[in-house]
Design a protein around this motif. Structure first.
Motif, PDB file in Angstrom:
ATOM      1  N   CYS A  67       7.956  35.434  51.196  1.00  0.00           N
ATOM      2  CA  CYS A  67       8.994  34.436  51.471  1.00  0.00           C
ATOM      3  C   CYS A  67      10.360  34.828  50.931  1.00  0.00           C
ATOM      4  O   CYS A  67      11.265  33.985  50.864  1.00  0.00           O
ATOM      5  N   LEU A  68      10.524  36.070  50.533  1.00  0.00           N
ATOM      6  CA  LEU A  68      11.826  36.520  50.048  1.00  0.00           C
ATOM      7  C   LEU A  68      12.799  36.651  51.209  1.00  0.00           C
ATOM      8  O   LEU A  68      12.430  37.054  52.306  1.00  0.00           O
ATOM      9  N   GLY A  69      14.061  36.339  50.949  1.00  0.00           N
ATOM     10  CA  GLY A  69      15.078  36.503  51.982  1.00  0.00           C
ATOM     11  C   GLY A  69      16.453  36.160  51.468  1.00  0.00           C
ATOM     12  O   GLY A  69      16.589  35.407  50.499  1.00  0.00           O
ATOM     13  N   VAL A  70      17.463  36.764  52.072  1.00  0.00           N
ATOM     14  CA  VAL A  70      18.846  36.487  51.700  1.00  0.00           C
ATOM     15  C   VAL A  70      19.651  36.236  52.970  1.00  0.00           C
ATOM     16  O   VAL A  70      19.272  36.666  54.065  1.00  0.00           O
ATOM     17  N   ALA A  78      24.045  47.971  56.146  1.00  0.00           N
ATOM     18  CA  ALA A  78      23.286  48.838  55.236  1.00  0.00           C
ATOM     19  C   ALA A  78      22.759  48.050  54.040  1.00  0.00           C
ATOM     20  O   ALA A  78      21.598  48.204  53.639  1.00  0.00           O
ATOM     21  N   ALA A  79      23.600  47.192  53.472  1.00  0.00           N
ATOM     22  CA  ALA A  79      23.189  46.406  52.309  1.00  0.00           C
ATOM     23  C   ALA A  79      22.116  45.393  52.697  1.00  0.00           C
ATOM     24  O   ALA A  79      21.135  45.203  51.973  1.00  0.00           O
ATOM     25  N   TYR A  80      22.308  44.747  53.839  1.00  0.00           N
ATOM     26  CA  TYR A  80      21.332  43.754  54.285  1.00  0.00           C
ATOM     27  C   TYR A  80      20.007  44.420  54.634  1.00  0.00           C
ATOM     28  O   TYR A  80      18.931  43.882  54.329  1.00  0.00           O
ATOM     29  N   ARG A  81      20.064  45.583  55.238  1.00  0.00           N
ATOM     30  CA  ARG A  81      18.836  46.298  55.589  1.00  0.00           C
ATOM     31  C   ARG A  81      18.055  46.695  54.345  1.00  0.00           C
ATOM     32  O   ARG A  81      16.830  46.630  54.334  1.00  0.00           O
ATOM     33  N   ARG A  82      18.760  47.068  53.286  1.00  0.00           N
ATOM     34  CA  ARG A  82      18.061  47.476  52.068  1.00  0.00           C
ATOM     35  C   ARG A  82      17.268  46.326  51.462  1.00  0.00           C
ATOM     36  O   ARG A  82      16.123  46.514  51.049  1.00  0.00           O
ATOM     37  N   VAL A  83      17.846  45.125  51.409  1.00  0.00           N
ATOM     38  CA  VAL A  83      17.153  44.002  50.764  1.00  0.00           C
ATOM     39  C   VAL A  83      16.225  43.271  51.728  1.00  0.00           C
ATOM     40  O   VAL A  83      15.442  42.424  51.296  1.00  0.00           O
ATOM     41  N   THR A  84      16.307  43.587  53.010  1.00  0.00           N
ATOM     42  CA  THR A  84      15.451  42.925  53.999  1.00  0.00           C
ATOM     43  C   THR A  84      14.368  43.886  54.497  1.00  0.00           C
ATOM     44  O   THR A  84      13.181  43.694  54.247  1.00  0.00           O
ATOM     45  N   TYR A  85      14.768  44.931  55.172  1.00  0.00           N
ATOM     46  CA  TYR A  85      13.790  45.883  55.723  1.00  0.00           C
ATOM     47  C   TYR A  85      13.184  46.766  54.630  1.00  0.00           C
ATOM     48  O   TYR A  85      11.965  46.809  54.455  1.00  0.00           O
ATOM     49  N   ASP A  86      14.044  47.491  53.900  1.00  0.00           N
ATOM     50  CA  ASP A  86      13.540  48.479  52.938  1.00  0.00           C
ATOM     51  C   ASP A  86      12.653  47.843  51.868  1.00  0.00           C
ATOM     52  O   ASP A  86      11.587  48.370  51.553  1.00  0.00           O
ATOM     53  N   LEU A  87      13.088  46.720  51.313  1.00  0.00           N
ATOM     54  CA  LEU A  87      12.312  46.087  50.252  1.00  0.00           C
ATOM     55  C   LEU A  87      10.991  45.548  50.776  1.00  0.00           C
ATOM     56  O   LEU A  87       9.932  45.737  50.157  1.00  0.00           O
ATOM     57  N   THR A  88      11.029  44.879  51.907  1.00  0.00           N
ATOM     58  CA  THR A  88       9.795  44.307  52.464  1.00  0.00           C
ATOM     59  C   THR A  88       8.769  45.385  52.768  1.00  0.00           C
ATOM     60  O   THR A  88       7.588  45.261  52.410  1.00  0.00           O
ATOM     61  N   VAL A  89       9.203  46.456  53.409  1.00  0.00           N
ATOM     62  CA  VAL A  89       8.285  47.539  53.752  1.00  0.00           C
ATOM     63  C   VAL A  89       7.774  48.224  52.495  1.00  0.00           C
ATOM     64  O   VAL A  89       6.581  48.560  52.379  1.00  0.00           O
ATOM     65  N   SER A  90       8.649  48.434  51.513  1.00  0.00           N
ATOM     66  CA  SER A  90       8.242  49.055  50.253  1.00  0.00           C
ATOM     67  C   SER A  90       7.154  48.246  49.564  1.00  0.00           C
ATOM     68  O   SER A  90       6.145  48.791  49.092  1.00  0.00           O
ATOM     69  N   VAL A  91       7.334  46.927  49.512  1.00  0.00           N
ATOM     70  CA  VAL A  91       6.329  46.056  48.895  1.00  0.00           C
ATOM     71  C   VAL A  91       5.032  46.084  49.705  1.00  0.00           C
ATOM     72  O   VAL A  91       3.936  46.217  49.147  1.00  0.00           O
ATOM     73  N   ALA A  92       5.142  45.959  51.011  1.00  0.00           N
ATOM     74  CA  ALA A  92       3.954  45.895  51.869  1.00  0.00           C
ATOM     75  C   ALA A  92       3.098  47.143  51.730  1.00  0.00           C
ATOM     76  O   ALA A  92       1.855  47.067  51.768  1.00  0.00           O
TER      77      ALA A  92
END
Length: 212
Positions: A67-70, A78-92
């Motif tokens: 449920c994380l999101g900004v 680039a900044a939005y992709r890091r906290v949305t795509y990159d972080l989610t995929v890294s955690v998953a």
């Protein structure tokens, strides 16, 4: 069912946490985040880490509610992709779960910057080894004392609360609540769903207590 929950300090995450703790079928909840959610319960354990990119692998759980999101307002792609795509995929990639439930947003198939990033995140999750489901809620009404951390959102939600039941009856495919969304995520985490992307109407159907 043992559940990992990300975002328990946010409005959507708090709704999901509430439903997890109320659900007799959920035996354990691990809330992972940068800060404590401030809730104490016999089923709840917290893992607090300042850097979610450095998260160690986690196994022994059945499902993840992410449920994380900004907001993308004022952010570069680039900044939005890091906290949305990159972080989610890294955690998953570090979770050994059977099902992964990701909170996206209505309109995630659109052309706006945030929509492109959200859609890419959805597709990356769907391609992974677990069963991934993307939830695309429209307007979300907070329930049971849950509040947004954004001041002007809080005012809007307070103003909308008296008419929410009417609006939901008139346009059920566009509005939901933290309670319904939380229940829908749990139901899908437990039973799956007929398709990987759930729009608001699907969320309301899956989270309808009378359909259980």
């Amino acid at each position: 069912m043992r559940v990992i929950l990300f975002g328990a300090t946010g409005m959507v995450g708090r709704g999901a946490l509430r439903e997890c703790l109320l659900d007799a079928g959920v035996t354990q909840v691990l809330a992972v985040g940068r800060a404590s959610c401030g809730v104490r319960h016999e089923k709840l354990t917290e893992l607090i880490t300042p850097d979610l990119f450095a998260l160690e692998p986690i196994d022994g759980y059945d499902a993840c509610l992410f449920c994380l999101g900004v907001s993308s307002a004022g952010m570069s792609e680039a900044a939005y992709r890091r906290v949305t795509y990159d972080l989610t995929v890294s955690v998953a990639e570090k979770l050994a779960v059977r099902r992964f439930c990701y909170v996206s947003g209505a309109g995630a198939d659109g052309r706006a910057m945030w929509a492109r990033v959200k859609s890419a995140t959805e597709q990356a999750l769907i391609a992974m080894e677990f069963d991934a489901y993307s939830f695309r809620p429209g307007y979300i009404q907070p329930m049971h004392g849950i509040r947004s951390r954004t001041a002007w959102y809080r005012l809007a939600y307070v103003a909308a609360a008296p008419v929410y039941p009417i609006v939901r009856r008139l346009i059920p495919g566009q509005v939901t609540s933290t309670e319904t969304l939380g229940r829908a995520m749990l139901r899908v985490a437990r039973d799956g769903y007929e398709r990987p992307i759930l729009e608001t109407g699907d969320i309301n159907l899956a989270g309808d207590r009378t359909s259980f």
